[in-house]
Structures are given as C-alpha cells and as structure tokens.
Design a protein around this motif. Structure first.
Motif, short mmCIF file in Angstrom:
data_model
loop_
_atom_site.label_atom_id
_atom_site.label_comp_id
_atom_site.label_asym_id
_atom_site.label_seq_id
_atom_site.Cartn_x
_atom_site.Cartn_y
_atom_site.Cartn_z
N PHE A 9 0.82 -1.21 0.00
CA PHE A 9 0.00 0.00 0.00
C PHE A 9 0.86 1.27 0.00
CE2 PHE A 9 -3.29 2.88 1.95
CZ PHE A 9 -4.25 2.72 0.95
N TYR A 11 -2.77 8.72 -4.94
CA TYR A 11 -3.12 9.11 -3.57
C TYR A 11 -3.43 10.60 -3.47
CZ TYR A 11 -1.78 4.44 -2.00
OH TYR A 11 -1.71 3.07 -1.81
N TRP A 67 -7.02 11.06 -4.02
CA TRP A 67 -7.79 10.63 -2.84
C TRP A 67 -7.76 11.70 -1.75
CZ3 TRP A 67 -6.85 4.82 -1.23
CH2 TRP A 67 -7.31 3.97 -2.27
N ARG A 125 -5.05 -3.33 -2.97
CA ARG A 125 -6.48 -3.15 -2.68
C ARG A 125 -6.89 -3.64 -1.29
NH1 ARG A 125 -10.43 -1.54 -6.02
NH2 ARG A 125 -9.13 -1.78 -7.87
N ARG A 163 -6.78 -0.95 1.73
CA ARG A 163 -7.32 0.41 1.58
C ARG A 163 -7.82 1.01 2.89
NH1 ARG A 163 -9.81 1.56 -4.39
NH2 ARG A 163 -7.92 0.95 -5.49
N ALA A 214 -10.42 6.00 2.27
CA ALA A 214 -10.29 5.70 0.84
C ALA A 214 -11.63 5.89 0.15
CB ALA A 214 -9.80 4.27 0.65
#
Ligand SMILES: N[C@@H](CCC(=O)N[C@@H](CS)C(=O)NCC(=O)O)C(=O)O
Length: 219
Positions: free
Chosen positions: A10, A170, A173, A205, A208, A215
C-alpha cells in the motif's frame, strides 16, 4: 541470488519501485514489512536505520531512495523498457519530473496523511489545508506541463511516470483532481490503465482501510 524488495504493497514509494520491476518483468522476492513478518523489519532496519522504505537488496548491496533504486535497476538489471533515456538532456527532464512528483505531489499527500495519523483533529485539518494548497499549485502546473503528452516526458514511459502513478493516485484521494483539469485527469487515468501500475493497485487493494483520510469508493 534474486533481488529482494522490502516494502509494503500500500506504500506509494514501494509501488513506485514495483512499477519499474513489473515494467521489465525483473525477477525479485517481495519482503513484506508488516506485523506478521518482524524478521523482515529487523533486516530492513539493520540495513537502513533511517527507517524509510522501500529497500532493495542485491546480494550484499542495499539500495535505498526510490529514484536511485530505479536507476540502479536500469544499470544492473536493465530490460526492454528503458526508464531513463540515454540522452543526457532527456534524462535531466525525466529526473526533474521524477523530483516534481515526489516533492510537490507525494510530499503534500504524506503531510496530510501524517496529520490524520496524529489523532488530533486540529492537526488533521491544518495538515489537510496545507496539502490542498500545495496540491492545487502542483495540479495547475501539471495541467500546462502535460498538455500534448501521453506520458510525463512524452511518448516513452519513464522513471517520471513510475513516480507520478502512486503520487497522483493518492493525491486524488487526498484532494480530488477537478474536472476543470482534464489533461491531468486523463494522465492519471492512463497511469491507472498501465498494466504495471494496475497490478500494483490490485495488490494494494486489500489494505485500503489503512488510508487515514478514508479511501474513496473508486479506482
Ligand atoms: N525519498 C524516499 C521516501 C520514502 C518514504 O517516504 N517511504 C515511506 C513509505 S511510502 C516511509 O518510509 N514511511 C515511514 C516513515 O516515514 O516513517 C524514497 O524515495 O525512497
């Protein structure tokens, strides 16, 4: 002996190196840094006490700093995809955009994430506001810079795109890229469709819920 990569799926900077490895189908073993594998963390910290990851290990040699890792991979384990052009002037452009994505996109995101992880609401808001301000400047600059380009530096996928993919992933996000910046939005979409990055996104994934700003339900 095979290459070892210490990191977390991640982590944006781990993904930056994973993209480079996947681009050239370079064989390596992934050494997960997580609560279930303390021996990996011990080895990582023995080799790199500055506590930043990822770390690449090639035999006796440890390599850190993702831009350097990717250049090292090209020198020592090069493949068909040339991530840093031979031409020095072109290579300088690639290095510049690599720095841009790390310093002006990923760093503000890390600042916002750090604020959220502090557990203090005031710090969270303040860090997010600072990040938004910096990201808006970076987004506006990129919208101009990327006009007419398929990848960050033109037609070839390079080190700069390895940096851009997780950074913009990111960043969006953290502070969504607005529809008024279609060049940047289109570039992020192309990065997401690139098989090397799509693979890294899939592998990340399951983690998250770790994103402390929450997320979004997309990508
Ligand atoms: N400039 C470094 C940045 C690496 C970095 O910030 N990695 C993050 C994970 S994505 C990290 O180590 N975080 C742990 C920490 O800062 O304590 C690079 O390119 O390798």
């Amino acid at each position: 002996m095979s290459l070892l990569l210490y990191g977390h799926p991640f982590s944006s900077y781990t993904q930056k190196v994973l993209i480079a490895l996947y681009e050239n189908a370079t064989p390596f073993q992934f050494r997960m840094l997580g609560p279930d594998t303390p021996q990996n963390a011990a080895e990582w910290l023995r080799r790199w006490p500055l506590r930043k990851f990822p770390l690449l290990v090639d035999g006796e040699r440890g390599v850190v700093e993702t831009s350097i890792i990717i250049e090292y991979l090209q020198q020592a384990h090069g493949g068909p995809v040339c991530l840093l052009p031979d031409d020095p002037a072109a290579a300088l452009d690639v290095r510049f955009l690599d720095r841009f994505f790390d310093l002006h996109v990923m760093t503000p995101v890390q600042h916002a994430v750090g604020g959220a992880l502090s557990g203090d609401d005031g710090k969270r808001r303040e860090a997010l506001a600072t990040a938004v301000e910096r990201l808006e400047l970076a987004y506006a600059w990129l919208e101009e810079q990327l006009a007419g380009r398929h990848w960050a530096c033109g037609d070839a996928f390079t080190l700069a795109d390895c940096a851009a993919a997780p950074a913009l992933f990111y960043a969006d996000w953290t502070h969504r890229i607005p529809d008024t910046l279609p060049v940047l939005g289109g570039y992020r979409a192309r990065l997401l469709a690139r098989p090397s990055f799509a693979r890294a996104v899939e592998e990340a994934r399951p983690y998250r819920t770790l994103f402390p700003l929450g997320a979004p339900d997309r990508d």
